[in-house]
Motif scaffolding. Structure first.
Motif, short mmCIF file in Angstrom:
data_model
loop_
_atom_site.label_atom_id
_atom_site.label_comp_id
_atom_site.label_asym_id
_atom_site.label_seq_id
_atom_site.Cartn_x
_atom_site.Cartn_y
_atom_site.Cartn_z
N THR A 130 28.12 -26.53 -9.65
CA THR A 130 28.09 -25.66 -9.46
C THR A 130 27.18 -24.71 -9.60
O THR A 130 25.64 -24.45 -9.10
CB THR A 130 28.74 -24.51 -8.26
OG1 THR A 130 29.86 -25.06 -7.52
CG2 THR A 130 28.84 -23.48 -7.59
N GLY A 131 27.33 -24.88 -11.13
CA GLY A 131 26.25 -24.37 -11.82
C GLY A 131 25.37 -25.30 -11.84
O GLY A 131 23.93 -24.59 -12.06
N MET A 132 25.46 -26.35 -12.08
CA MET A 132 24.14 -27.50 -12.20
C MET A 132 22.83 -27.20 -11.30
O MET A 132 22.33 -27.25 -11.51
CB MET A 132 24.64 -28.68 -12.48
CG MET A 132 25.45 -29.03 -13.62
SD MET A 132 26.29 -31.13 -13.89
CE MET A 132 27.13 -30.46 -15.64
N LEU A 134 22.74 -24.87 -9.52
CA LEU A 134 21.91 -23.62 -9.60
C LEU A 134 21.14 -23.77 -10.71
O LEU A 134 20.43 -23.18 -9.92
CB LEU A 134 23.29 -22.37 -9.89
CG LEU A 134 23.88 -21.51 -8.26
CD1 LEU A 134 25.29 -21.42 -9.96
CD2 LEU A 134 22.68 -21.27 -7.76
N GLY A 135 21.38 -23.90 -11.05
CA GLY A 135 20.34 -24.03 -12.60
C GLY A 135 19.04 -25.10 -11.97
O GLY A 135 18.16 -25.03 -12.82
N ALA A 136 19.59 -25.96 -11.68
CA ALA A 136 18.54 -27.37 -10.85
C ALA A 136 17.53 -25.92 -9.42
O ALA A 136 16.18 -26.07 -10.16
CB ALA A 136 18.61 -28.25 -9.95
N MET A 138 16.96 -22.86 -10.07
CA MET A 138 16.44 -21.32 -10.68
C MET A 138 15.24 -21.92 -11.91
O MET A 138 14.48 -21.56 -11.72
CB MET A 138 17.39 -20.76 -11.15
CG MET A 138 18.47 -19.94 -11.49
SD MET A 138 19.84 -19.29 -12.61
CE MET A 138 20.54 -18.69 -10.80
N VAL B 70 30.60 -22.50 -13.56
CA VAL B 70 29.96 -21.95 -13.27
C VAL B 70 28.46 -21.82 -14.19
O VAL B 70 27.15 -22.81 -14.80
CB VAL B 70 29.12 -21.22 -12.53
CG1 VAL B 70 27.97 -20.58 -11.67
CG2 VAL B 70 30.10 -21.55 -11.43
N LEU B 74 25.46 -23.84 -15.44
CA LEU B 74 23.96 -23.47 -16.20
C LEU B 74 23.90 -23.22 -17.49
O LEU B 74 22.49 -23.89 -17.19
CB LEU B 74 24.30 -22.38 -15.90
CG LEU B 74 24.29 -21.16 -14.58
CD1 LEU B 74 24.74 -19.92 -14.23
CD2 LEU B 74 22.76 -21.70 -13.20
N THR B 77 21.72 -27.15 -17.94
CA THR B 77 20.76 -27.80 -17.29
C THR B 77 19.60 -26.45 -18.06
O THR B 77 18.37 -26.31 -18.26
CB THR B 77 21.01 -26.85 -16.32
OG1 THR B 77 20.62 -26.09 -16.09
CG2 THR B 77 21.71 -27.45 -15.24
#
Lengths: 276, 321
Positions: A130-132, A134-136, A138, B70, B74, B77
């Motif tokens: 999920t974090g990855m 979201l990072g994509a 952003m 999460v 993040l 990335t």
């Protein structure tokens, strides 16, 4: 020039059998390991790495690569096998499974090329994915994030925290694949803590769901080719699978969740998995 | 640059709010800064950040395990996540995520852990955070910082930009934290700062105990005793040089922290000195018990986390000469 559908499916099925053979190669080198969950995941891993995912094995840190997180990290032998076949790692690493100072242990470790995160403590991968995703979003990157989750792993409540968040944030760039082989370490899920109705749970959490036979390569390919299933929801593929698929003595039994792989077991497995 | 000029006023003597103000500055400095909340928008004063950088704010709700996972995702990335959370929950409930996803995988995740110690005194033992330093300090790759006041909290938060790995920043609650550090002396990770000179005894303190240590030193000075005060805000890495020098020069060490006596600042100092330079010590902190319910200062006092108790410890060491 272009590959026919029949050729595609044959290629992916062969690659999946190669993954299974390499799982046994690794497990023999390590003395044993997680046969059941590695074999149930093999067909899906083949379709992901040899058809759907955009990755560059020679450039594993390519920023725009699709991400794959193996939340059910105990199937790392299968992940190592697919990474070796794809060219991320030297296949010789398969012979160093569990060995001293090897990057290739029971669970994924980012020390090894192609591994996105250290997983295997269950219930971590979906939040990380999920974090990855979201990072994509952003950073306005187009990559897609895939996470494979074991069914028994869904007993861990942290999965459902992440499932809530991923749908709240409408992460259409995220796909969860549930390897629904119905069996955990101690027995059948229906006799441990049941998870049915599986697909309805994901729907209730706001995911767009498809159920497939995780060993029907045509169905696996069609599902992966249809992603995202919805423009504003994360996708869930509930893949009905057979634990230990492809090796008759290991199929559909908790006894081969993890077990010793002697030379004799290896020979029996290879006889069934047939060198091509 | 952001309009950071009035941050001190907005931080209102509380380190948790200084953290939120520093995030506003970091948001302006680095477009990779992303803030992850666990229903803690007011606790850490991050509404100004949210207003200004809404697209780089993620509310996770009351789900600490997910917030850490999460944040780790993040970070892979290339984003720089700052997790805003309650110390008792983020350190204990999501400890496995911190250990595996953040520390083991060495991701650059900064955890702002507010309401630490017994700052939520009236909330009871379920909400006290008296073991977080021991837990966080035990993980390889982690940096653990306990700012003493808003100046240090603000500087330390900005300094996380240059720390190549995960950070646990332990912050206070709603109790006033008087300013004791000199804003002109910059915070440096891994560096303890001497706040009062003295060669009779050294008081090594962190967080809310630093202002009590300063008060103790000033009181003792009137009685002709020179107590060195060292603000050990960097619990990990520990400033071995400054601590060993204090042990050699004063021969008496008192540690003071709002944390269990097991595994926190006192433990870290004892681990160092017992090997490198065995020194008589007294340790001020929470004994092996769950603390009473009550106003923070009263609960602190009950268990000996007070200037009077620090002074007694200093005098005991001096009497033992």
């Amino acid at each position: 020039m272009s590959e026919s559908r029949a050729e595609l499916l044959t290629r992916l099925e062969r690659a999946a059998q190669q993954i299974r053979r390499d799982v046994f190669r690794a497990l023999r080198a390590g003395g044993g390991g997680h046969v059941g969950g590695s074999c149930s995941a093999a067909d899906i891993l083949s379709a992901l790495y040899f058809h759907r995912m955009r990755v560059r094995p020679q450039e594993p840190e390519w920023p725009d690569r699709d991400r794959f997180v193996l939340s059910k990290g105990h199937a790392n032998a299968a992940l190592g096998a697919v990474l070796a076949q794809a060219g991320f790692i030297d296949p010789a690493i398969l012979d160093r499974f569990y060995h001293f100072d090897s990057p290739f242990g029971m669970h994924p470790d980012i020390k090894m090329a192609g591994i996105e995160m250290c997983t295997g403590a269950l219930g971590h991968g979906l939040a990380i994915a999920t974090g990855m995703a979201l990072g994509a979003r952003m950073q306005k990157q187009a990559f897609h994030t895939f996470v494979m989750i074991g069914d028994g792993e869904l007993h861990e409540g942290s999965n459902w925290e992440a499932a809530l968040a991923a749908s709240h944030y409408r992460l259409a760039n995220l796909t969860a694949i549930i390897d629904f082989n119905k069996i955990a370490q101690s027995g059948r899920l229906t006799e441990l803590v049941g998870l049915d109705p599986m697909a309805d749970k994901w729907r209730a959490f706001g995911w767009e769901v498809r159920e497939i036979d995780g060993h029907d390569m045509g169905a696996v390919v069609d599902a992966l080719d249809s992603l995202p299933f919805h423009g504003e929801r994360p996708s869930a593929i509930v893949a009905h699978t057979v634990k230990g698929k492809g090796v008759s003595f290991a199929e559909d039994t908790y006894l081969w969740h993890s077990n010793n792989v002697t030379d004799e077991v290896y020979a029996r497995a290879m006889a069934e998995l047939g060198a091509r | 640059m952001s309009d950071s000029g009035n941050w001190r006023e907005r931080a209102a003597t509380q380190t948790r709010l200084a953290f939120g103000q520093a995030l506003l500055e970091l948001g302006a400095r680095d477009p990779r800064t992303v803030v992850v909340s666990a229903d803690t928008q007011d606790l850490l004063g991050i509404r100004p950040f949210i207003e200004r950088f809404r697209e780089r704010f993620i509310e996770m709700g009351i789900a600490e395990q997910n917030a850490i996972g999460v944040a780790a995702g993040l970070a892979t990335t290339g984003m720089r996540p700052y997790v805003c959370a309650y110390a008792p929950f983020i350190s204990a409930r999501s400890m496995e995520q911190v250990r595996n996803d953040v520390a083991y995988a060495r991701q650059r995740v900064v955890i702002g852990a507010a309401a630490s110690g017994i700052s939520l005194g009236v909330a009871g033992g379920t909400h006290h955070s008296l073991e977080d330093l021991a837990l966080m300090r035990s993980f390889p790759n982690m940096t653990v910082i306990v700012p003493a006041d808003i100046e240090e909290a603000y500087q330390a938060t900005l300094a996380t930009q240059d720390i190549d790995g995960p950070v646990y920043l332990r912050l206070g609650g709603r109790v006033e934290e008087p300013t004791v550090t000199d804003p002109a002396v910059p915070f440096r990770c891994g560096k303890a700062r001497v706040l009062r000179p003295g060669n009779d005894v050294a008081i090594l303190a962190c967080g809310a105990m630093v202002s009590l240590a300063v008060q103790t030193s000033d009181d003792l000075r009137a009685a002709g005793i020179d107590a060195r005060v060292i603000n050990v805000s960097s619990i990990k890495p520990l400033d071995r040089e400054t601590i060993l020098a204090a042990a050699v020069e004063t021969r008496r060490i008192v540690t003071a922290e709002e944390h269990h006596l097991t595994g926190g600042l006192g433990g870290a100092v004892a681990e160092l000195l017992s090997v490198e330079h065995p020194t008589r010590m007294r340790m001020i902190g929470m004994p092996d018990a769950f603390a009473s319910i009550g106003p923070t200062v009263k609960v602190r006092e009950k268990y000996g986390m007070s200037a009077a108790a620090i002074e007694r410890a200093c005098r005991e060491l001096l009497d033992a000469r």
